[in-house]
Design an enzyme around this catalytic site. Structure first.
Site, PDB file in Angstrom:
ATOM      1  CB  ALA A  63      -0.087  -0.557   2.981  1.00 23.98           C
ATOM      2  N   GLY A 102       1.910   0.547   8.178  1.00 21.65           N
ATOM      3  CA  GLY A 102       2.377  -1.103   7.309  1.00 21.65           C
ATOM      4  C   GLY A 102       3.693  -1.323   8.036  1.00 21.65           C
ATOM      5  CD  GLU A 132       0.149  -1.565  11.534  1.00 20.48           C
ATOM      6  OE1 GLU A 132       0.132  -1.948  10.117  1.00 20.48           O
ATOM      7  OE2 GLU A 132      -0.802  -2.071  11.992  1.00 20.48           O
ATOM      8  CD  GLU A 185      -1.301   2.856   9.757  1.00 22.33           C
ATOM      9  OE1 GLU A 185      -1.074   4.354  10.316  1.00 22.33           O
ATOM     10  OE2 GLU A 185      -0.068   2.258  10.059  1.00 22.33           O
TER      11      GLU A 185
HETATM   12  C1  3H9 Z   1      -0.687   0.772   5.664  1.00 20.63           C
HETATM   13  O1  3H9 Z   1       0.381   1.115   6.379  1.00 20.63           O
HETATM   14  C2  3H9 Z   1      -2.082   0.164   6.404  1.00 20.63           C
HETATM   15  C3  3H9 Z   1      -1.933  -0.156   7.750  1.00 20.63           C
HETATM   16  O2  3H9 Z   1      -1.871  -0.150   8.443  1.00 20.63           O
HETATM   17  C4  3H9 Z   1      -2.785  -2.254   7.512  1.00 20.63           C
HETATM   18  C5  3H9 Z   1      -2.668  -2.008   6.257  1.00 20.63           C
HETATM   19  C6  3H9 Z   1      -3.472  -4.157   6.386  1.00 20.63           C
HETATM   20  N1  3H9 Z   1       1.860   3.200  -1.165  1.00 20.63           N
HETATM   21  O3  3H9 Z   1       5.554  11.843  -0.738  1.00 20.63           O
HETATM   22  P1  3H9 Z   1       6.452  11.502  -2.069  1.00 20.63           P
HETATM   23  C7  3H9 Z   1       4.669   7.632  -3.976  1.00 20.63           C
HETATM   24  S1  3H9 Z   1      -1.580   2.841   5.046  1.00 20.63           S
HETATM   25  C8  3H9 Z   1       2.093   3.659  -2.233  1.00 20.63           C
HETATM   26  O4  3H9 Z   1       6.329  12.746  -2.581  1.00 20.63           O
HETATM   27  P2  3H9 Z   1       8.105  11.947  -0.138  1.00 20.63           P
HETATM   28  C9  3H9 Z   1       4.109   8.689  -3.848  1.00 20.63           C
HETATM   29  O5  3H9 Z   1       2.833   8.291  -3.939  1.00 20.63           O
HETATM   30  C10 3H9 Z   1      -0.454   3.408   4.546  1.00 20.63           C
HETATM   31  N2  3H9 Z   1       2.640   5.061  -2.624  1.00 20.63           N
HETATM   32  O6  3H9 Z   1       7.866  11.258  -1.183  1.00 20.63           O
HETATM   33  C11 3H9 Z   1       5.055   9.429  -4.565  1.00 20.63           C
HETATM   34  O7  3H9 Z   1       4.561   9.072  -6.020  1.00 20.63           O
HETATM   35  P3  3H9 Z   1       4.886   9.993  -6.988  1.00 20.63           P
HETATM   36  C12 3H9 Z   1       0.610   4.228   6.057  1.00 20.63           C
HETATM   37  C13 3H9 Z   1       3.510   5.689  -2.321  1.00 20.63           C
HETATM   38  O8  3H9 Z   1      10.074  11.351   0.082  1.00 20.63           O
HETATM   39  C14 3H9 Z   1       5.856   9.084  -4.231  1.00 20.63           C
HETATM   40  O9  3H9 Z   1       5.323   7.506  -3.397  1.00 20.63           O
HETATM   41  N3  3H9 Z   1       2.140   4.714   5.350  1.00 20.63           N
HETATM   42  C15 3H9 Z   1       3.308   5.403  -0.413  1.00 20.63           C
HETATM   43  O10 3H9 Z   1       8.605  13.351   0.059  1.00 20.63           O
HETATM   44  C16 3H9 Z   1       6.903   9.369  -3.335  1.00 20.63           C
HETATM   45  O11 3H9 Z   1       6.571  10.160  -2.339  1.00 20.63           O
HETATM   46  C17 3H9 Z   1       2.145   6.305   5.216  1.00 20.63           C
HETATM   47  O12 3H9 Z   1       0.485   6.824   5.014  1.00 20.63           O
HETATM   48  C18 3H9 Z   1       2.811   4.637  -0.313  1.00 20.63           C
HETATM   49  N4  3H9 Z   1       1.996   3.599   0.959  1.00 20.63           N
HETATM   50  O13 3H9 Z   1       7.367  11.335   1.224  1.00 20.63           O
HETATM   51  C19 3H9 Z   1       3.112   7.217   4.495  1.00 20.63           C
HETATM   52  N5  3H9 Z   1       3.756   6.591  -0.288  1.00 20.63           N
HETATM   53  O14 3H9 Z   1       6.176  10.105  -7.684  1.00 20.63           O
HETATM   54  C20 3H9 Z   1       2.618   7.613   2.953  1.00 20.63           C
HETATM   55  C21 3H9 Z   1       4.786   6.423  -0.958  1.00 20.63           C
HETATM   56  O15 3H9 Z   1       4.697   8.921  -8.740  1.00 20.63           O
HETATM   57  N6  3H9 Z   1       3.965   8.487   2.395  1.00 20.63           N
HETATM   58  N7  3H9 Z   1       4.098   6.835  -2.208  1.00 20.63           N
HETATM   59  O16 3H9 Z   1       4.272  10.854  -6.971  1.00 20.63           O
HETATM   60  C22 3H9 Z   1       4.651   9.013   2.874  1.00 20.63           C
HETATM   61  O17 3H9 Z   1       3.940  10.108   4.234  1.00 20.63           O
HETATM   62  C23 3H9 Z   1       5.896  10.002   2.285  1.00 20.63           C
HETATM   63  O18 3H9 Z   1       5.982   9.166   0.574  1.00 20.63           O
HETATM   64  C24 3H9 Z   1       7.348   9.844   2.817  1.00 20.63           C
HETATM   65  C25 3H9 Z   1       7.962  10.133   2.187  1.00 20.63           C
HETATM   66  C26 3H9 Z   1       7.154  10.096   4.077  1.00 20.63           C
HETATM   67  C27 3H9 Z   1       7.364   8.048   2.908  1.00 20.63           C
END
Ligand code: 3H9
Length: 699
Positions: free
Chosen positions: A63, A102, A105, A125
């Protein structure tokens, strides 16, 4: 199609839904609406199967976290997912990069899934204080069974594509380039007349025995202490096994909303963005050219030097370890081999990977071998004279442009830089012990450190898996300077009538990984003793170190000598309260005429945590840290502060700065200690009705 983040295209019999929302294809409102629109189009066209895939470096990473805390905009993710699962034509998903939260999911609601071999799949999450809120807790157990589902959801750790295939989470590994491989796979399914196969209609795969939940809760009790989401997660996975999909989804929604609206999730979301913000420096442009770092040297093969060398070797950067005598060098290299061997034994790394990393490490006794390195990190004894001597030698031995870094935890990096003719190339690199494990790295900018040196070091830190925080020069930088204020309160509380167990338990119950006195025993009380002596503070001459100094004089150095603030069981290393220490405390309190009183846990927590807050505010005002969120990241990653409380500065905001200021004044009244005078920054912000967080955006 109006929205550019989702494209729909009919490719003969295949309808392709392509999501393109950089950088990580998060499920923003536009993406959700785009998918619904694509489904509408596909419903009435000649497609026989739909293929969902993503552009760029990853499948959907979840999400859009930036939307949490704002008013939700339709369509909701559960609605999108229900539309996909209930679609009358088969829907298949091709995954690459990371399929998280998400994103996974959504993939689970598709009827078939395939992934490139290096894809990682997970429901992280819980790390944001949440639980999967779009069916993940109900669909994952149906695909992989409740035991693996519970492990994945409550740890948040992703699994590999191979493991996902083995567990039944995906149906196929794709070889080659994503899109052509995905199309080939989809057409095969179509040729085989693969039917619509809604995951939600399946029974739970391999139901678990009745007490698996109890076992899980017991095993993880310590890890999950104080957190909201893990309890709900266990309940929901059990529900997947025992109730209908509809019932499970309804309860999942309630629990998800409770978590989303909780202070814990707000704190953890703050930490997520704060961790990523540390690299953005207020005064250094992001596009500053970096110095190439191809070869590194580490001076000193002790515990710290060895750990630092491992960080570079494991990141594929050749590193030379430098010592003054062959047996020191041999011991250091042996220790590195042992550490790596232990990691292989514990299954953390493969023997093959470790063999490659060991090949990256060499040793020398001769500074002449440093002529070609691009970076040197000095990790010798914490003593100014010794460090200056080393830097003089490095200045003579290293090529122009080589970055010279000192791994000091307290010392003045300006003075160390002044021992060279190139202070612009000198920087501080405060690693935390064990350096190969701890994520935090304080990058200390001295007065003359060049901007490109700082930027290079910040980027390099990420390459070796660290979270770098840029800090300025002062005694102890950010973390240890704040620790000093915190530890001082622990000592004063003991003299005023609290016991070591009471102080530690109060802090651990509040969420700290370990209480301050247990930490002192673990680190060794002789370290602080020596550091005080080096600063010219005579043993037992200061109230707040009188007890620690006395313990060291009694050879009670902490865990390593079997006793410190506690006594330690020689077999289990379990700590036990020691009446001898209680008696010693009363004697010292008498000697210093400190009146005794009953002290409650609330006062203990307030004094220790508000000492951190007040010192943190002073640090911000002096410009030693760039923003409050940087201070939070230091404390969470280096000092066991509970991430679900967001860090000391976030916590202060959550109390309200008015409340913080009022409590500081009460503590001054109570203790008569002028140290409780609120930092001017807190007064200013509180008077203006502002928060510390208002300073996070100033970069
Ligand atoms: C969810 O899904 C809830 C659902 O179950 C239910 C809903 C109803 N959203 O980490 P990076 C940005 S909860 C917005 O440096 P990497 C991040 O801030 C979510 N922004 O890259 C950064 O911005 P900036 C569950 C996001 O290659 C840029 O993207 N998912 C999101 O080292 C690059 O990120 C997670 O918790 C996001 N979801 O790692 C996954 N994700 O460049 C969270 C990233 O401005 N994300 N950004 O600083 C991660 O774990 C890592 O970002 C990922 C990439 C492994 C994907």
């Amino acid at each position: 199609m109006q929205d550019v983040s989702v494209h729909y295209e009919l490719n003969n019999t295949l309808g392709i839904i392509r999501i393109d929302n950089p950088p990580v294809n998060a499920l923003s409102q536009a993406v959700r609406a785009g998918i619904i629109e694509a489904l509408e189009q596909a419903r009435s066209d000649s497609s026989q199967m739909l293929l969902v895939l993503c552009a760029g470096r990853t499948f959907i990473a979840g999400a859009d976290i930036t939307e949490f805390g704002k008013t939700p905009q339709p369509p909701s993710l559960p609605d999108v997912i229900a539309a996909l699962e209930g679609f009358p034509k088969p829907v298949v998903a091709a995954l690459h990069g990371t399929a998280l939260g998400g994103g996974l999911e959504l993939a689970m609601a598709c009827h078939y899934r395939a992934a490139l071999p290096d894809t990682r799949l997970g429901l992280p999450e819980v790390k944001l204080g949440l639980l999967p809120g779009a069916g993940g807790t109900q669909r994952l157990p149906r695909l992989v069974g409740p035991e693996l589902a519970l492990e994945m959801i409550s740890s948040g750790a992703p699994i590999t594509a191979n493991k996902a295939l083995e567990a039944g989470l995906i149906d196929q590994i794709l070889e080659g380039e994503l899109e052509p491989a995905a199309i080939r796979w989809a057409l095969t399914l179509l040729a085989d007349s693969a039917p619509v196969r809604p995951t939600g209609e399946r029974p739970v795969a391999a139901p678990a025995d009745t007490d698996f939940l109890a076992r899980h809760l017991k095993q993880n009790a310590r890890k999950h202490r104080g957190q909201l989401a893990p309890g709900y997660i266990a309940e929901l996975v059990e529900l997947a096994q025992n109730a209908s999909l509809e019932e499970g989804l309804k309860r999942e929604r309630e629990c998800f909303l409770a978590c989303k609206n909780s202070p814990q999730s707000a704190a953890l979301r703050h930490v997520f963005f704060a961790e990523r913000a540390t690299g953005k420096l207020p005064d250094i442009p992001a596009d500053t050219p970096l110095r190439p770092i191809k070869r590194v040297a580490v001076i000193g093969a002790g515990t710290m030097g060895g750990g630092i060398a491992m960080c570079f070797a494991s990141a594929g950067i050749p590193v030379i370890l430098v010592e003054t005598a062959q047996d020191y060098l041999d011991n250091g290299l042996d220790k590195i081999r042992q550490n790596y061997a232990n990691s292989v034994k514990r299954g953390r790394f493969s023997a093959e990977a470790v063999a490659g990393w060991l090949d990256n490490i060499s040793g020398t006794l001769d500074y002449a071998d440093l002529a070609e390195v691009d970076l040197v990190i000095e990790a010798v004894f914490e003593n100014m004279a010794v460090k200056k001597e080393v830097f003089g030698k490095l200045d003579a031995a290293c090529k122009p442009g080589c970055i010279l870094a000192t791994n000091t935890s307290y010392l003045d990096v300006n003075a160390i830089a002044a021992a060279t003719r190139r202070p612009a190339d000198v920087i501080g690199a405060h690693f935390f012990s064990p350096a190969n494990v701890m994520k935090l790295l304080e990058v200390v900018r001295a007065e003359k450190t060049a901007a490109d040196v700082v930027q290079t070091f910040m980027k390099l830190a990420r390459t070796i898996g660290k979270i770098p925080v840029a800090v300025g020069v002062c005694h102890g930088f950010v973390g240890n300077r704040m620790l000093r204020a915190y530890a001082r309160q622990a000592q004063l509380l003991l003299l005023e009538g609290a016991t070591p167990s009471q102080v530690d338990k109060a802090m651990e119950n509040w969420g700290m990984a370990m209480g301050p006195l247990a930490v002192g025993d673990l680190a060794g009380l002789d370290i602080g003793y020596r550091s005080r002596r080096d600063q010219g503070i005579e043993p037992r001459s200061v109230l707040e170190s009188a007890l620690a100094d006395t313990l060291v004089d009694m050879d009670r150095l902490g865990q390593k000598s079997g006793a410190g603030y506690y006594r330690y069981d020689p077999e289990t290393r379990a700590r036990q309260a020691d009446p001898e220490v209680d008696k010693l405390l009363r004697d010292i309190a008498d000697e210093w005429q400190v009146p005794q009183r009953e002290i409650g846990d609330e006062e203990i927590v307030d004094r220790l945590i508000l000492a951190l807050v007040n010192e943190g505010a002073a640090i911000l005002q002096e410009g030693i840290a760039a923003r409050p969120s940087d201070v939070d990241i230091v404390y969470i990653n280096g000092y066991g502060f509970p991430s679900w409380r967001g860090g000391p500065m976030f916590y202060a905001d959550s109390l309200g700065l008015d409340t913080v200021v009022a409590r500081l004044r009460e503590l001054r009244e109570l203790t008569g200690d002028d140290g409780w005078e609120p930092a001017p920054l807190l007064l200013e912000l509180a008077a203006a009705g502002n928060s510390l967080a208002s300073l996070n955006g100033r970069v």
